[in-house]
Design a protein around this motif. Structure first.
Motif: not given
Length: 525
Positions: A143, A141, A63-64, A136
């Motif tokens: 992302s 988050n 995701m990152n 996402i």
């Protein structure tokens, strides 16, 4: 991206520095344990060992993840519904049985491969797919992948193996673009995201056994993988060797069977013993100007410093010919290459004329750049070109994190740096939005909000919604022409990536047009 979302993603910008500075090494997880039941070390006939040039600059959560090494590792551990062929960057089915099928202008469906399992043995379900996309899209988050999915409205499970996507507007590139989202196991991620980030669990052909910063990453074949690209080696060991001389020595001694990022000056010597090939990449060496500071708010000054560069000399002298002078934002081998209306050939007279027209005399520049090996070799030649037209130039070379701290604080005028977002995807929309939408122009070079910025993004939006390829390419061409003329952030060259491997020890190996190595479909010979 609006201001609220911009602030959400600001925290992720620091992580992206590793990518945008040629995926430079910074720091990462210190050490991790092993997956239960993972294979141990193998002998020379069942283990592939490689020399990787970058340390663990981020974790592995797809995701990152933005560092060169974590991204490359993830390609072996995870699958998307769609994946990109590592060598050609063409979209191909991953966990899905085929590329997503268009139901109507804003609806697509994908069916999961039957019997696919994660490395813990649990089955991959539509629920996992929905979870992977929703985390996402969740702004909390922050992302990095969210910026590549602005068209996505919702994702739902139709049944255990079928997923339906609803789009906010028609987006013809959707089937390939979903490759940015790797599918993760919901139960494992929700239980302990930090542990998952340090030692990930996916559904790919290899599972990760351990990862130790500045040492090595160990992988083992996942025997229950049932996709199209099963592991062909029992084990892999990626040795993290940031020192170029040590990497070359490991290759020459036979300790490893492949290395990435061959130093340009060692390539010919190494080629006498093993296979060495340079592949043209999108990877940029770009000039970025602080457009909020005079005189760099005047595009004639920015253009002048581009025209002053003797780029061919730079490529020949500092890079042993491993680059191509920019004739576009895209590299000449890109399938949608469009030569820009403005091409910056070496023209010192024109550079001086542009400075005169802008009313700029006795210009003094501090050129900020990173300490990436090949970039350090290039920087003195840039200074030489600018000094030759009367621009007094001082070099400021430092670690990427420190240099980007200055950039993000606004305390710079001009930066020379490498970058390559093609690790995420190869379509023009993705490549252009990375540098010309949202974070970069708004927070790093002060171009956001200008009429040209708005025009470029309008052209990209229209191209994203265009239903025919000819219209899309025409709009992309207009956008390329505009960013070339503006030169707020624009490439000096596109780099060629030299890779070395022992073709007598490895079967099926291909060098990549992006940073990193791929051992998918590769076996010991």
């Amino acid at each position: 991206m609006d201001r609220r979302r911009f602030l959400r993603y600001a925290s992720a910008l620091g992580a992206a520095t590793a990518l945008t500075t040629s995926l430079s090494a910074c720091s990462g997880p210190a050490s991790t344990g092993s997956n239960a039941g993972a294979g141990g070390g193998g002998g020379s006939t069942d283990t592939i060992e490689t020399g990787i040039s970058y340390a663990l600059s981020t974790g592995f959560d797809p995701m990152n993840a933005s560092g060169a090494t974590p991204i490359a590792a993830d390609l072996h551990v995870f699958e998307g519904l769609v994946d990109l062929d590592p060598a050609t960057l063409e979209a191909r089915p991953g966990l899905a049985t085929a590329l997503p099928v268009k139901v109507n202008a804003t609806t697509y469906r994908a069916t999961l491969r039957e019997g696919a399992t994660f490395h813990d043995g649990s089955g991959v379900t539509a629920e996992d797919v929905v979870f992977s996309f929703e985390r996402i899209l969740d702004e909390k988050n922050a992302s990095l992948m969210a910026q590549f999915l602005p068209f996505l409205d919702s994702v739902k499970a139709v049944d255990a193996r079928t997923v339906e996507f609803k789009l906010k507007y028609p987006f013809a590139l959707f089937p390939g673009r979903v490759s940015v989202a790797k599918i993760v196991p919901k139960k494992i991620v929700e239980k302990d995201q930090k542990a998952f980030d340090a030692l990930p669990v996916g559904s790919g052909p290899y599972r990760m056994v351990s990862a130790t910063r500045e040492d090595k990453i160990v992988f083992a074949a996942y025997d229950k993988y049932n996709g199209s690209h099963p592991a062909k080696a029992k084990n892999m060991i990626w040795r993290l060797v940031s020192d170029p001389a040590a990497r070359v020595s490991a290759m020459e001694s036979g300790r490893v069977q492949a290395i990435e990022d061959v130093p340009y000056l060692d390539a010919d010597r190494l080629a006498r013993k093993v296979k060495v090939e340079s592949v043209q990449s999108f990877g940029l060496l770009f000039l970025m100007f602080n457009c909020k500071k005079k005189p760099f708010d005047d595009k004639r000054v920015r253009q002048a410093l581009h025209y002053a560069l003797d780029t061919e000399k730079l490529i020949t002298t500092a890079m042993a010919g491993n680059g191509s002078a920019a004739r576009s934002y895209l590299q000449p081998t890109h399938p949608d290459f469009h030569q820009a209306a403005t091409v910056y050939g070496h023209d010192p007279a024109k550079a001086k004329k542009l400075l005169d027209e802008a009313g700029v005399k006795n210009l003094t520049v501090t050129l900020l750049t990173t300490d990436t090996g090949w970039v350090k070799d290039v920087a003195p030649l840039v200074k030489e070109s600018w000094d030759a037209i009367g621009v007094k130039t001082t070099l400021s070379i430092g670690q990427a994190s420190a240099q980007y701290a200055k950039v993000d604080g606004g305390s710079y005028t001009v930066m020379l740096a490498p970058g390559d977002p093609s690790v995420f995807g190869n379509d023009v929309d993705l490549l252009m939005r990375w540098y010309y939408s949202g974070l970069w122009p708004e927070s790093r070079y002060g171009w956001g909000g200008t009429a040209a910025y708005k025009k470029v993004n309008s052209l990209l939006d229209k191209a994203a919604k265009a239903t025919d390829e000819a219209t899309r390419k025409d709009l992309w061409g207009q956008a390329v022409d505009l960013v070339a003329d503006e030169a707020a952030l624009y490439p000096v060259l596109h780099r060629k990536l030299p890779t070395a491997w022992n073709d007598k020890a490895l079967k099926g190996f291909k060098p990549l047009p992006t940073t990193g190595l791929s051992l998918l479909d590769v076996s010991r010979a």
